[in-house]
Design a protein around this motif. Sequence first.
Motif, short mmCIF file in Angstrom:
data_model
loop_
_atom_site.label_atom_id
_atom_site.label_comp_id
_atom_site.label_asym_id
_atom_site.label_seq_id
_atom_site.Cartn_x
_atom_site.Cartn_y
_atom_site.Cartn_z
N LEU A 120 0.76 -1.24 0.21
CA LEU A 120 -0.15 0.02 -0.10
C LEU A 120 0.86 1.35 0.02
CD1 LEU A 120 -2.86 1.18 0.22
CD2 LEU A 120 -2.44 1.19 2.71
N GLY A 121 2.09 1.19 0.76
CA GLY A 121 3.08 2.35 0.68
C GLY A 121 3.55 2.57 -0.64
N GLU A 122 3.97 1.53 -1.25
CA GLU A 122 4.27 1.65 -2.49
C GLU A 122 3.31 2.42 -3.72
OE1 GLU A 122 5.82 -2.33 -3.42
OE2 GLU A 122 7.59 -1.97 -2.03
N LEU A 145 2.32 -1.39 -13.35
CA LEU A 145 3.78 -0.86 -13.65
C LEU A 145 3.92 0.34 -13.57
CD1 LEU A 145 6.15 -1.90 -15.33
CD2 LEU A 145 5.14 -1.13 -17.43
N ARG A 146 3.24 1.38 -13.80
CA ARG A 146 3.50 2.80 -13.38
C ARG A 146 3.55 3.11 -11.94
NH1 ARG A 146 -0.50 5.49 -14.84
NH2 ARG A 146 -1.82 4.09 -15.78
N LEU A 147 2.57 2.36 -11.36
CA LEU A 147 2.37 2.55 -9.81
C LEU A 147 3.64 2.05 -9.16
CD1 LEU A 147 -1.29 1.91 -9.00
CD2 LEU A 147 -0.15 3.93 -9.17
N SER A 148 4.19 0.95 -9.48
CA SER A 148 5.30 0.38 -8.88
C SER A 148 6.46 1.30 -9.23
CB SER A 148 5.58 -1.00 -9.61
OG SER A 148 6.87 -1.48 -8.87
N TYR A 149 6.79 1.64 -10.48
CA TYR A 149 7.76 2.17 -10.80
C TYR A 149 7.95 3.72 -10.02
CZ TYR A 149 11.08 5.33 -13.37
OH TYR A 149 12.07 6.11 -14.11
N HIS A 150 6.79 4.74 -10.01
CA HIS A 150 6.69 5.95 -9.49
C HIS A 150 6.79 5.74 -7.78
CE1 HIS A 150 6.24 8.01 -12.93
NE2 HIS A 150 5.05 7.63 -13.00
N GLY A 151 6.24 4.69 -7.32
CA GLY A 151 6.63 4.19 -6.08
C GLY A 151 7.82 4.23 -5.48
N LEU A 152 8.60 3.47 -6.31
CA LEU A 152 10.20 3.17 -5.93
C LEU A 152 10.89 4.65 -6.06
CD1 LEU A 152 10.62 -0.21 -7.59
CD2 LEU A 152 10.49 0.14 -5.32
N ARG A 153 10.49 5.21 -6.95
CA ARG A 153 11.08 6.41 -7.27
C ARG A 153 10.88 7.67 -6.12
NH1 ARG A 153 14.84 8.70 -10.73
NH2 ARG A 153 13.41 10.47 -11.26
N ILE A 160 -5.07 -10.03 -8.05
CA ILE A 160 -4.44 -10.23 -9.11
C ILE A 160 -3.23 -8.96 -9.12
CG2 ILE A 160 -4.35 -10.46 -11.71
CD1 ILE A 160 -4.94 -13.03 -10.00
N GLY A 161 -4.00 -7.92 -8.92
CA GLY A 161 -3.24 -6.72 -8.98
C GLY A 161 -2.04 -6.73 -7.92
N ARG A 162 -2.40 -7.26 -7.02
CA ARG A 162 -1.47 -7.36 -5.70
C ARG A 162 -0.25 -8.18 -6.22
NH1 ARG A 162 -4.43 -9.31 -1.57
NH2 ARG A 162 -5.08 -7.13 -1.01
N VAL A 163 -0.52 -9.38 -7.12
CA VAL A 163 0.46 -10.40 -7.55
C VAL A 163 1.19 -9.76 -8.58
CG1 VAL A 163 0.75 -12.33 -8.84
CG2 VAL A 163 -1.01 -12.54 -6.96
N ILE A 164 0.64 -8.92 -9.44
CA ILE A 164 1.38 -8.21 -10.37
C ILE A 164 2.27 -7.31 -10.03
CG2 ILE A 164 1.27 -6.55 -12.56
CD1 ILE A 164 -1.47 -8.12 -13.15
N LEU A 165 1.61 -6.27 -8.79
CA LEU A 165 2.71 -5.48 -8.06
C LEU A 165 3.69 -5.87 -7.55
CD1 LEU A 165 2.95 -2.22 -7.46
CD2 LEU A 165 1.42 -2.85 -5.29
N ASN A 166 3.48 -7.22 -6.69
CA ASN A 166 4.54 -7.77 -6.05
C ASN A 166 5.72 -8.27 -7.18
OD1 ASN A 166 5.53 -9.19 -3.47
ND2 ASN A 166 5.67 -10.93 -4.76
N LEU A 167 5.45 -8.82 -8.38
CA LEU A 167 6.23 -9.33 -9.19
C LEU A 167 7.18 -8.21 -9.71
CD1 LEU A 167 4.42 -12.40 -10.75
CD2 LEU A 167 5.81 -12.56 -8.82
N ILE A 168 6.27 -7.13 -10.12
CA ILE A 168 7.28 -5.94 -10.70
C ILE A 168 7.97 -5.49 -9.65
CG2 ILE A 168 6.74 -3.68 -11.63
CD1 ILE A 168 4.02 -4.79 -12.86
N ASN A 169 7.56 -5.34 -8.41
CA ASN A 169 8.60 -4.78 -7.32
C ASN A 169 9.82 -5.61 -7.37
OD1 ASN A 169 6.91 -2.52 -6.84
ND2 ASN A 169 5.71 -3.63 -4.92
#
Length: 689
Positions: free
Chosen positions: A432-434, A528-536, A564-573
Amino acid sequence: MKYFALIIFSILTGLISTAQINPLFVEQTARQADSLKIIARQTNNDTIRMSAFRDLTLYYLDFNSDSALLYSKQELPIAEKLNMKLWKADAYDLNSVVLSNLGQYPESLKMINAALAIAKDESSERNIWHINKFTTTGDARKARLSMLATIQLDKGGLYRSTQDFEKQMIVHKECLETASLINDFTIITIVQLNLGNLYRDKNMQDSALYFYNESISNSAKCGFRKYASSAYNGLGEIYMRRNNFQLARQALDSAYSASTQLNNQGELASYNSLMAQLLSKFNEPDSAIVYANKGADISKQTGSVRNIIKAYGVLAEIYRKQNRFDSAYKYLELTSITKDSINSMDKMKQFQNIGFDAQIKLQELEKERIETKGKTRTISMLGGLLVLVLLALILYRNNRQKQKAKLKIENAYEELKSTQQQLIQSEKMASLGELTAGIAHEIQNPLNFVNNFSEVNSELVSELVDEVDKGNTEEVKALANDIKDNSEKINHHGKRAGDIVKGMLQHSRKGTGQKELTDINDLCDEYLRLSYHGLRAKDKSFNAQMKTDFDTSLPKIKVVSQDIGRVILNLINNAFYAAPLLPKEGFKDPAYRHIPTVWVSTKKEPDKVLISIKDNGPGIPKEILDKIFQPFFTTKPAGQGTGLGLSLSYDIVKAHSGELKVNTKSAGAGWDGEGEGTGTEFIISLPIS
C-alpha cells in the motif's frame, strides 16, 4: 387318586415328623411305615416319593441302620433331579448319621460336609417344600438356617462318636449360634444338653449346670421334652459330685417322672444307677441294691454297656461296705469284664478313627489347598488390577501430556496464525505504501497542469477585461478562445486525476472476493507505473527502463482484480529490485554499462492468458530456486522483506485455478551483459473462462 395319595401322605409324614418333637408320637408303628412304603412304590410324584424315603429313614434310624441307609440313599438322587438343594442337604445329612451309626466315620464326614456346604449357600432358599416346620410359614431363610443348625448338631454327634470332644464343642457352639438366630428351641434344647454332657465329662461343673438348666428351660418352653430326663439325670450327677444331695434327689425325681412319661428306658436305667449311688451315700444299702439291680436289668435290655458298668460298680461298692466280699468280688469281676468289652469297642473305634482322622486331614489339606489357590488367585487378581491401575495411570499421564502438548501446539499455531496475519498485513501495508507513493506521483502531474492552466486563465481574464475596456474586439475574442482552451485542458487533467483516485479507491477498498471481468492489459500497465513511481518516490536515485508488449486481442477475464493486482505489483517490485543488481563475477566486458530493464507483456493462448514479468538482473541461484515460494523465505537484507510476497502470490494464483512459474538463469562466466539468457522471468497463467 393322585390327590387322595397326597392327603394320606401328608397325614403319615406329619405323624412321623411330629414324632421327633411331640412326646405323644415317640413310638411309631410298623403299620405307618408299611403305608409309607406303599405310597413310595405306587406314586409317580417324585416329591412325594422323596419325602416318603426321608421319613422311612427317620423311622428306621434308631433301630435298623441298614434299612435307614437304604432309604436315605434313595432320597438323594430325587432331590438332585428336582434341584431341591435343601432336600439334597437333608439327604446328605441323613446318610451321614446312618453311616456314623454303622461306624463308617470317614464316609460320614464326607457326607456331612457336603450337607453343610449346601446349607450355608443362600441360593438354597428355593424349592424348600415341606423340609421342616418353617416351610409352613413360607420363611425360606429360617428353613435354611434350621437345616444348617440340624446338620451342625449331627456333625457334633459325629465328633462325639469319634471321641473328638474339642471339635464337638466347637461345632455345637456354632450350632447353638445358628439355632438362636431363628429361635429354634428344639435344636437349642438338644445342643445345650450335649454341651452339658461335655462339660460334665470334663468335670467343669458350673458350665455343665448352666447348660443342663438352659436345656430344661427351653424344653419346657417349646414342649419338646424327649431329652428332659437326660438333663435332669445330668443335674443329679453334678449335685452328687458337689455333695448337694437334696438338690440331687430333686433332679433325679424329675428325671424319673420325665423318663416314665416318655417311656425312655435308657434314661430310666441311668436314673436307677444314680439313685443307687445317692442312697448308698445316705447309708440305705438295701434300697440302693434294689435301684442298682433295676438299673442293671434295664441297661441289659437297652444294651447300654456304660449304664451296666455304672450299676455293677454301685453294687460292688455297697457289698464291700457290708463286708460281703464274695458279692463285691462278683460285681467287680463283672465290671471288669464289661469294661474289657468297652475297651475292645473303643480300640475298634480308635482303629476306625485312623481312617476318619486321615479323612479329616485330607479334607483339611484340600481346604488348605483351596484357600491357597484362592489366595493365589486373589494375589494374581490384585497384581493384575495393580498392573491395570498402573497402565491406566500411565495412559492418563500420557493423555494429560498429549493434552498439554496439544494445547501448546494449538497456542503456538494460534500465535503463528496471528504472526502470519501480522506479516501479511505488513506485506499489504508495504504494498500500500508503494501504491500510495506511485499514486501520489501520478496525481501530481495532472494537478500541476490544473494549477498552471488555472493561473494562466487568471492572467488571461485580466487581459480580457483590459481589452474589453479598450474595445478591442478581435483581441477579446482571441483571449476568450485561449481561456476556453485552457479550461478544456483543466477539465481533462481534472478528470485524469479523478480517474487515478477512483482507481486507487478500487484497489485500496476491502475486496469482496468476487470475480469480475477485468482488462488484464490495463491492470498490468497501471501497476507497472504505480510500482515505478512508488520506488522513485522512496529512492530518488532509482532508475530503470520499462518495456511493455501487450496483446491487444486479449479478452477480459473474470478475476478478483485487487488480488491479481497485488500479485502483479509484487512481481514487478521484485523485478525492479533485481534489475539494477550486478553479478559478483563473470563479466566479459568490465567496461560494459548495465541498464536495469523490466519487461511486462501479455499473450493470449487458446484457453488461457499469460502475463510475463521479466528483469535482466543476476537471476536466482539454483540452490535456492526450490525455496522461493516457501513462506518467510527471502534473499533481501534484514528489514527489507517479509518473505511472504511470492508465497501469497502463489496462493492467489492457485485460488484462480492458474499457475505461477519461474524461469531463471544465473549470471556466470558466460554473461554477456545484454540481458539475453540472463535474469528472471515470472509467468502468470490464468484461465479465460
